[in-house]
Design an enzyme around this catalytic site. Sequence first.
Site, mmCIF file in Angstrom:
data_model
loop_
_atom_site.group_PDB
_atom_site.id
_atom_site.type_symbol
_atom_site.label_atom_id
_atom_site.label_comp_id
_atom_site.label_asym_id
_atom_site.label_seq_id
_atom_site.Cartn_x
_atom_site.Cartn_y
_atom_site.Cartn_z
ATOM 1 C CG ASP A 42 -0.819 -0.093 8.294
ATOM 2 O OD1 ASP A 42 -1.865 0.859 8.450
ATOM 3 O OD2 ASP A 42 0.488 0.045 8.178
ATOM 4 N N PRO A 97 9.540 -3.884 -0.702
ATOM 5 C CG PRO A 97 10.694 -2.114 -1.636
ATOM 6 C CD PRO A 97 9.322 -2.908 -1.508
ATOM 7 C CB ALA A 106 1.133 -2.168 4.874
ATOM 8 C CE LYS A 120 0.897 1.683 4.269
ATOM 9 N NZ LYS A 120 1.500 2.942 4.618
#
Length: 283
Positions: free
Chosen positions: A136, A94, A100, A11
């Site tokens: 999240d 990454p 997230a 995200k």
Amino acid sequence: MKKIIIDAHAKINLSLDVLKRREDGYHELEMIMQQIALKDVITIEERDAGFTIASNSKEIPLDQSNLVYKAYNVMAKKFNINKGIHIYIEKNIPVAGGLAGGSTDAAAVLKGLNTLWKLNLREDQLMDIGLKIGADVPYCIMGGTALAKGIGEKLTRLKSFSDRLILIANPGLNISTADVYNNLKLEKITDRPHTENMLKYIEKGDTELVAKEMKNVLEGVTIKENPILNKIKEQMISHGALGSLMSGSGPTIFGIFSDSTDLAKCEENLKYSIKTVLSTKTV
């Protein structure tokens, strides 16, 4: 042996505002979240006994500190299921980048176990379970484009903002989210996101106005301490990005482009000096 494979999308934050510090120590947030095509791929396989994690990445923990383990543990205990599980994480997002990555992997495991164990839980029930794992995670279960409030768990689905060209750049800096929030001086924030405007522009599907309106108040902490992030933003804008912003607490910077040629030129330019540069799109 039963097996299921699930995509776990990253995200970005099209906006991020911190309204206040709550009595419980968390911060009250107002954010617009957007999933992108960049994804990890999670394979969940039933085994006779035990729980194991493997991955192509050496940057993530493969023990109980991984949110994937927490997702399995919560589900197994809640529904009193004692089946062995092996999870393989194909890591493409990454690590610790404000995208997230850990939360979306956990969300994928919740969805996968719901299917594998035939629990028939609704999305809202999975989101309630997800909140026990991380703020999240409920959004990562919902996906798409969403307004998030509270600590990120109060979600409103928005009109889709899909198929916009995105360039991701992550210089590989080690940023502590807790430190960023602790160093944020709420009383000194003067340039905040105009969330109502953003909601209107998303409803209209106006990419240019959305890109120009993007703001993240955490940039005031992370970018101040890491000037390279501002240089990445400037490079994206100079190469034709409609707007550029830091995602979450950083260090990932993204740009929204309207022209794929501009994006490709910027990607080529940044690859010389930045650890991870990836082209993707919103989904």
